[in-house]
Design a protein around this motif. Structure first.
Motif, PDB file in Angstrom:
ATOM      1  N   ARG A  25     -18.758  15.808   6.019  1.00  0.00           N
ATOM      2  CA  ARG A  25     -18.119  16.595   7.068  1.00  0.00           C
ATOM      3  C   ARG A  25     -16.701  16.984   6.677  1.00  0.00           C
ATOM      4  N   LYS A  26     -15.970  16.084   6.018  1.00  0.00           N
ATOM      5  CA  LYS A  26     -14.627  16.418   5.546  1.00  0.00           C
ATOM      6  C   LYS A  26     -14.674  17.518   4.497  1.00  0.00           C
ATOM      7  N   GLN A  27     -15.629  17.431   3.579  1.00  0.00           N
ATOM      8  CA  GLN A  27     -15.744  18.446   2.537  1.00  0.00           C
ATOM      9  C   GLN A  27     -16.102  19.806   3.130  1.00  0.00           C
ATOM     10  N   LEU A  28     -16.942  19.809   4.153  1.00  0.00           N
ATOM     11  CA  LEU A  28     -17.333  21.074   4.785  1.00  0.00           C
ATOM     12  C   LEU A  28     -16.141  21.755   5.460  1.00  0.00           C
ATOM     13  N   VAL A  29     -15.219  20.973   6.017  1.00  0.00           N
ATOM     14  CA  VAL A  29     -14.021  21.564   6.622  1.00  0.00           C
ATOM     15  C   VAL A  29     -13.197  22.291   5.561  1.00  0.00           C
ATOM     16  N   MET A  30     -13.007  21.652   4.413  1.00  0.00           N
ATOM     17  CA  MET A  30     -12.241  22.289   3.332  1.00  0.00           C
ATOM     18  C   MET A  30     -12.973  23.508   2.782  1.00  0.00           C
ATOM     19  N   ASP A  31     -14.287  23.397   2.632  1.00  0.00           N
ATOM     20  CA  ASP A  31     -15.070  24.532   2.134  1.00  0.00           C
ATOM     21  C   ASP A  31     -15.018  25.705   3.105  1.00  0.00           C
ATOM     22  N   GLU A  32     -15.091  25.407   4.400  1.00  0.00           N
ATOM     23  CA  GLU A  32     -15.053  26.480   5.390  1.00  0.00           C
ATOM     24  C   GLU A  32     -13.689  27.166   5.395  1.00  0.00           C
ATOM     25  N   SER A  33     -12.630  26.376   5.267  1.00  0.00           N
ATOM     26  CA  SER A  33     -11.295  26.956   5.211  1.00  0.00           C
ATOM     27  C   SER A  33     -11.153  27.904   4.019  1.00  0.00           C
ATOM     28  N   ASP A  34     -11.658  27.482   2.858  1.00  0.00           N
ATOM     29  CA  ASP A  34     -11.605  28.332   1.664  1.00  0.00           C
ATOM     30  C   ASP A  34     -12.429  29.604   1.851  1.00  0.00           C
ATOM     31  N   ALA A  35     -13.599  29.470   2.481  1.00  0.00           N
ATOM     32  CA  ALA A  35     -14.477  30.629   2.683  1.00  0.00           C
ATOM     33  C   ALA A  35     -13.848  31.647   3.631  1.00  0.00           C
ATOM     34  N   ILE A  36     -13.226  31.166   4.710  1.00  0.00           N
ATOM     35  CA  ILE A  36     -12.586  32.077   5.664  1.00  0.00           C
ATOM     36  C   ILE A  36     -11.414  32.794   5.010  1.00  0.00           C
ATOM     37  N   GLU A  37     -10.620  32.054   4.227  1.00  0.00           N
ATOM     38  CA  GLU A  37      -9.477  32.684   3.561  1.00  0.00           C
ATOM     39  C   GLU A  37      -9.943  33.733   2.559  1.00  0.00           C
ATOM     40  N   ALA A  38     -11.015  33.427   1.825  1.00  0.00           N
ATOM     41  CA  ALA A  38     -11.550  34.403   0.867  1.00  0.00           C
ATOM     42  C   ALA A  38     -12.036  35.657   1.587  1.00  0.00           C
ATOM     43  N   ALA A  39     -12.726  35.490   2.712  1.00  0.00           N
ATOM     44  CA  ALA A  39     -13.205  36.647   3.478  1.00  0.00           C
ATOM     45  C   ALA A  39     -12.030  37.461   4.016  1.00  0.00           C
ATOM     46  N   TYR A  40     -10.975  36.762   4.450  1.00  0.00           N
ATOM     47  CA  TYR A  40      -9.804  37.470   4.978  1.00  0.00           C
ATOM     48  C   TYR A  40      -9.145  38.311   3.884  1.00  0.00           C
ATOM     49  N   LEU A  41      -9.030  37.767   2.685  1.00  0.00           N
ATOM     50  CA  LEU A  41      -8.431  38.513   1.579  1.00  0.00           C
ATOM     51  C   LEU A  41      -9.334  39.671   1.139  1.00  0.00           C
ATOM     52  N   ARG A  42     -10.624  39.431   1.118  1.00  0.00           N
ATOM     53  CA  ARG A  42     -11.557  40.477   0.678  1.00  0.00           C
ATOM     54  C   ARG A  42     -11.725  41.575   1.729  1.00  0.00           C
ATOM     55  N   ALA A  43     -11.307  41.299   2.961  1.00  0.00           N
ATOM     56  CA  ALA A  43     -11.352  42.347   3.984  1.00  0.00           C
ATOM     57  C   ALA A  43     -10.458  43.520   3.609  1.00  0.00           C
ATOM     58  N   ASP A  44      -9.453  43.272   2.755  1.00  0.00           N
ATOM     59  CA  ASP A  44      -8.590  44.364   2.285  1.00  0.00           C
ATOM     60  C   ASP A  44      -9.363  45.381   1.456  1.00  0.00           C
ATOM     61  N   LEU A  45     -10.521  44.984   0.962  1.00  0.00           N
ATOM     62  CA  LEU A  45     -11.331  45.894   0.145  1.00  0.00           C
ATOM     63  C   LEU A  45     -12.122  46.875   1.003  1.00  0.00           C
ATOM     64  N   LEU A  46     -12.163  46.630   2.314  1.00  0.00           N
ATOM     65  CA  LEU A  46     -12.930  47.493   3.206  1.00  0.00           C
ATOM     66  C   LEU A  46     -12.089  48.697   3.634  1.00  0.00           C
ATOM     67  N   PRO A  47     -12.736  49.786   3.966  1.00  0.00           N
ATOM     68  CA  PRO A  47     -11.998  50.947   4.489  1.00  0.00           C
ATOM     69  C   PRO A  47     -11.645  50.737   5.952  1.00  0.00           C
ATOM     70  N   ASP A  48     -10.704  51.540   6.427  1.00  0.00           N
ATOM     71  CA  ASP A  48     -10.425  51.548   7.864  1.00  0.00           C
ATOM     72  C   ASP A  48     -11.576  52.241   8.596  1.00  0.00           C
ATOM     73  N   PRO A  49     -11.919  51.842   9.804  1.00  0.00           N
ATOM     74  CA  PRO A  49     -11.283  50.801  10.626  1.00  0.00           C
ATOM     75  C   PRO A  49     -11.873  49.414  10.411  1.00  0.00           C
ATOM     76  N   GLN A  50     -12.857  49.287   9.500  1.00  0.00           N
ATOM     77  CA  GLN A  50     -13.511  47.991   9.305  1.00  0.00           C
ATOM     78  C   GLN A  50     -12.525  46.920   8.811  1.00  0.00           C
ATOM     79  N   ARG A  51     -11.536  47.341   8.021  1.00  0.00           N
ATOM     80  CA  ARG A  51     -10.581  46.375   7.489  1.00  0.00           C
ATOM     81  C   ARG A  51      -9.842  45.650   8.613  1.00  0.00           C
TER      82      ARG A  51
END
Length: 208
Positions: A25-51
């Motif tokens: 459960r502790k590892q999943l919290v860290m993995d989820e945090s990394d996954a959300i941050e990666a998705a947030y950064l990769r959202a910059d690759l989307l066009p507006d208004p999806q970004r």
């Protein structure tokens, strides 16, 4: 002595199960945090208004996950709300995939969204559904009762009753059982820290 040894073995076996799941459960919290941050950064690759929409959803999602408490009702409400935000996030990814944006870049974002959904399912399954089976608890209770009764009977036969030794033995085994029970549940004295997600929520709270 044999019954006490059997009880010690059962306690060690059960503790290993509970401890392993707590670490997962502790590892999943860290993995989820990394996954959300990666998705947030990769959202910059989307066009507006999806970004902007994707980043807004991810900020709300992270703030929601950072608000997990020990209250079972609050946890269930957050899980239900998380499902809704995931559906909205997937709709954004689907709209981006149908647009004119480079598909390779959209695919990176979609991969992150898939990982977020998978990790959410893993956390729900491991935290709320997987438990030490009741048959193990019943077996542990039965062996504990027999062990304590056997110790008392042995003291009676020897004619050297020692209340302090019996109390110390009972308290020691009770403390281990209490620890196992707390490791096995998502709410209680021993809980998994949400600090990685809390820090991420603070980091992305201000739109960039």
């Amino acid at each position: 002595g044999s019954v006490l040894a059997l009880l010690a073995f059962l306690l060690a076996f059960t503790f290993d199960i509970a401890s392993s799941r707590f670490d997962q459960r502790k590892q999943l919290v860290m993995d989820e945090s990394d996954a959300i941050e990666a998705a947030y950064l990769r959202a910059d690759l989307l066009p507006d208004p999806q970004r902007n929409e994707a980043k807004e959803i991810l900020r709300a999602y992270t703030a929601q996950r950072a608000g997990l408490t020990q209250d079972p009702e609050v946890i269930r409400r957050i899980v239900a709300d998380s499902d809704k935000l995931q559906a909205r996030l997937w709709d954004v990814a689907r709209e981006a995939a149908r647009g004119d944006a480079p598909q390779a870049l959209v695919a990176l974002f979609i991969g992150s969204v898939n990982l977020i959904i998978d990790l959410h399912s893993d956390r729900v399954t491991l935290g709320l559904q997987y438990r030490i089976p009741p048959v193990i608890w019943w077996c542990l209770a039965a062996v504990t009762f027999l062990a304590m009764a056997g110790v008392g009977y042995q003291f009676g036969l020897a004619g050297r009753e020692n209340v302090w030794v019996q109390a110390l033995l009972a308290l020691s085994f009770s403390a281990v059982i209490w620890l196992i029970a707390n490791l096995d549940q998502p709410w209680g004295v021993l809980t998994v820290s949400q600090q990685p997600i809390i820090e991420l929520a603070e980091k992305i709270a201000v739109p960039r």
